[in-house]
Design a protein around this motif. Structure first.
Motif, short mmCIF file in Angstrom:
data_model
loop_
_atom_site.label_atom_id
_atom_site.label_comp_id
_atom_site.label_asym_id
_atom_site.label_seq_id
_atom_site.Cartn_x
_atom_site.Cartn_y
_atom_site.Cartn_z
N CYS A 49 47.27 -37.45 44.63
CA CYS A 49 47.34 -38.36 45.78
C CYS A 49 48.45 -39.38 45.49
CB CYS A 49 45.99 -39.04 45.99
SG CYS A 49 45.95 -40.07 47.46
N LYS A 50 49.64 -39.06 45.90
CA LYS A 50 50.83 -39.86 45.58
C LYS A 50 50.84 -41.23 46.25
CE LYS A 50 52.76 -36.35 43.40
NZ LYS A 50 52.28 -36.09 42.09
N ASP A 51 50.11 -41.38 47.36
CA ASP A 51 50.11 -42.65 48.08
C ASP A 51 49.11 -43.65 47.53
OD1 ASP A 51 52.06 -41.69 49.82
OD2 ASP A 51 50.58 -40.89 51.22
N LEU A 52 48.21 -43.23 46.65
CA LEU A 52 47.18 -44.11 46.13
C LEU A 52 47.78 -45.14 45.16
CD1 LEU A 52 44.14 -44.75 46.00
CD2 LEU A 52 43.97 -43.09 44.13
N ILE A 53 47.60 -46.42 45.49
CA ILE A 53 48.13 -47.51 44.67
C ILE A 53 47.00 -48.23 43.93
CG2 ILE A 53 49.28 -49.76 44.73
CD1 ILE A 53 50.93 -48.68 47.10
N SER A 54 45.91 -48.49 44.65
CA SER A 54 44.79 -49.18 44.00
C SER A 54 43.47 -48.59 44.48
CB SER A 54 44.83 -50.69 44.27
OG SER A 54 44.52 -50.96 45.61
N LEU A 55 42.45 -48.79 43.65
CA LEU A 55 41.14 -48.21 43.94
C LEU A 55 40.05 -49.18 43.53
CD1 LEU A 55 39.59 -45.49 44.73
CD2 LEU A 55 39.42 -45.17 42.27
N ILE A 56 39.08 -49.38 44.40
CA ILE A 56 37.91 -50.18 44.08
C ILE A 56 36.72 -49.24 44.05
CG2 ILE A 56 36.39 -52.04 44.82
CD1 ILE A 56 38.85 -53.32 46.17
N ILE A 57 36.09 -49.15 42.88
CA ILE A 57 34.89 -48.34 42.70
C ILE A 57 33.71 -49.30 42.72
CG2 ILE A 57 33.67 -46.74 41.19
CD1 ILE A 57 36.41 -45.99 39.99
N PRO A 58 32.72 -49.07 43.58
CA PRO A 58 31.61 -50.03 43.69
C PRO A 58 30.58 -49.86 42.58
CG PRO A 58 31.20 -48.20 45.15
CD PRO A 58 32.57 -47.96 44.53
N ASN A 59 29.76 -50.90 42.42
CA ASN A 59 28.60 -50.80 41.54
C ASN A 59 27.74 -49.65 42.04
OD1 ASN A 59 29.03 -52.92 39.71
ND2 ASN A 59 28.31 -54.41 41.21
N GLY A 60 27.15 -48.94 41.11
CA GLY A 60 26.30 -47.81 41.47
C GLY A 60 26.94 -46.48 41.14
N VAL A 61 28.27 -46.44 41.12
CA VAL A 61 28.96 -45.20 40.72
C VAL A 61 28.76 -45.06 39.22
CG1 VAL A 61 31.18 -44.03 40.47
CG2 VAL A 61 30.62 -45.20 42.60
N VAL A 68 36.79 -51.09 38.03
CA VAL A 68 35.79 -50.20 37.44
C VAL A 68 34.50 -50.99 37.18
CG1 VAL A 68 35.30 -48.67 35.50
CG2 VAL A 68 37.65 -48.93 36.30
N PRO A 69 33.38 -50.56 37.78
CA PRO A 69 32.12 -51.28 37.56
C PRO A 69 31.49 -50.93 36.22
CG PRO A 69 31.70 -49.41 38.95
CD PRO A 69 33.20 -49.45 38.72
N ASP A 70 30.60 -51.79 35.77
CA ASP A 70 29.87 -51.56 34.52
C ASP A 70 28.88 -50.41 34.63
OD1 ASP A 70 31.19 -53.68 33.35
OD2 ASP A 70 29.59 -55.12 33.77
N THR A 71 28.60 -49.95 35.85
CA THR A 71 27.60 -48.89 36.03
C THR A 71 28.11 -47.51 35.60
OG1 THR A 71 28.30 -48.65 38.35
CG2 THR A 71 26.39 -50.07 37.90
N ILE A 72 29.41 -47.36 35.42
CA ILE A 72 29.96 -46.05 35.03
C ILE A 72 29.57 -45.75 33.58
CG2 ILE A 72 32.06 -44.74 34.57
CD1 ILE A 72 33.23 -45.89 37.08
N THR A 73 28.91 -44.60 33.41
CA THR A 73 28.46 -44.19 32.08
C THR A 73 29.13 -42.91 31.61
OG1 THR A 73 26.57 -43.02 33.03
CG2 THR A 73 26.21 -45.30 32.32
N LEU A 74 29.81 -42.19 32.52
CA LEU A 74 30.46 -40.93 32.15
C LEU A 74 31.83 -40.84 32.80
CD1 LEU A 74 30.38 -38.07 30.88
CD2 LEU A 74 29.39 -37.29 33.04
N ILE A 75 32.85 -40.70 31.97
CA ILE A 75 34.20 -40.43 32.45
C ILE A 75 34.65 -39.14 31.78
CG2 ILE A 75 36.58 -41.23 32.55
CD1 ILE A 75 35.55 -44.09 32.44
N ASP A 76 34.81 -38.09 32.59
CA ASP A 76 35.21 -36.81 32.04
C ASP A 76 36.66 -36.85 31.58
OD1 ASP A 76 32.78 -35.49 32.28
OD2 ASP A 76 33.21 -34.72 34.28
N CYS A 77 37.10 -35.76 30.97
CA CYS A 77 38.44 -35.72 30.37
C CYS A 77 39.55 -35.68 31.43
CB CYS A 77 38.56 -34.52 29.43
SG CYS A 77 38.33 -32.94 30.23
N GLU A 78 40.70 -36.16 31.02
CA GLU A 78 41.93 -36.13 31.81
C GLU A 78 41.81 -36.78 33.19
OE1 GLU A 78 43.37 -32.11 31.90
OE2 GLU A 78 43.60 -32.04 29.72
#
Length: 153
Positions: free
Chosen positions: A97-109, A128-138
C-alpha cells in the motif's frame, strides 16, 4: 458533549433544593477537523477497509484483511466493526500500500499478521497499543524509517 448526554437541573423557588437529571439522547455528534473530534479527541475511523469475521469460542471478532476501497493516507482502524471488536490485522492486509503514510491501531487489537505492512514504503508513523501481544514475522519489511508511539520488538 459528544461523549456524554446533557443534564437539566430544577431549583425550588421556596427552599432552593435542586434536582439534576440526565437527558438521554442529548449527546451531540462529534465535530471532526483533520479526522479528529475537536471536543473529545475521538479519531474518526477510516471507511472502506476490508474485514474478515473470525468465529472464536472465546468470542467472535473481526480482523482487518485488506485496504478494500479505503483511499486514506492516514488510516485509523476502528475499535468495533458491525458491533464486534476488531482484534487483528491479517496477513498481508496492507501489503504494498504505497499511499499509506500513518496508521492508528486501536486498543483491543492483539495481533498483526505476517507481512501486514510489507512494501508500505511511505509508512512513517504508526500508533501501536499495549494490547498487541503477537507480531508475526516480516510485518514491516520494506518500510522506511518508522516512528511508533510504543516499542516494537
Amino acid at each position: 458533549t459528544c461523549s456524554k448526554d446533557g443534564t437539566a437541573t430544577a431549583k425550588c423557588d421556596r427552599c432552593s433544593a435542586t434536582n439534576t437529571i440526565t437527558l438521554a439522547g442529548t449527546k451531540l455528534d462529534h465535530e471532526f477537523e483533520n479526522g479528529q473530534c475537536i471536543h473529545c479527541g475521538f479519531i474518526k475511523p477510516s471507511e472502506g477497509l476490508s474485514y474478515t469475521l473470525i468465529l472464536d469460542k472465546l468470542g467472535d471478532y473481526y480482523e482487518v484483511s485488506g485496504v478494500g476501497t479505503c483511499k486514506d493516507e492516514n488510516v485509523a482502524i476502528p475499535e468495533v466493526f458491525n458491533n464486534l471488536p476488531v482484534k487483528a490485522i491479517g496477513k498481508e492486509a496492507f501489503k504494498n500500500c504505497k499511499d499509506l503514510i500513518s496508521l492508528i491501531i486501536p486498543n483491543g487489537v492483539i495481533s498483526i499478521g505476517t507481512g501486514a505492512f510489507r512494501g508500505c514504503n511511505n509508512l512513517i508513523n504508526i500508533s501501536v497499543p499495549d494490547t498487541i501481544t503477537l507480531i508475526d514475522c516480516e510485518v514491516f519489511w520494506g518500510c522506511r524509517s518508522l516512528k511508533t508511539n510504543g516499542m516494537l520488538s
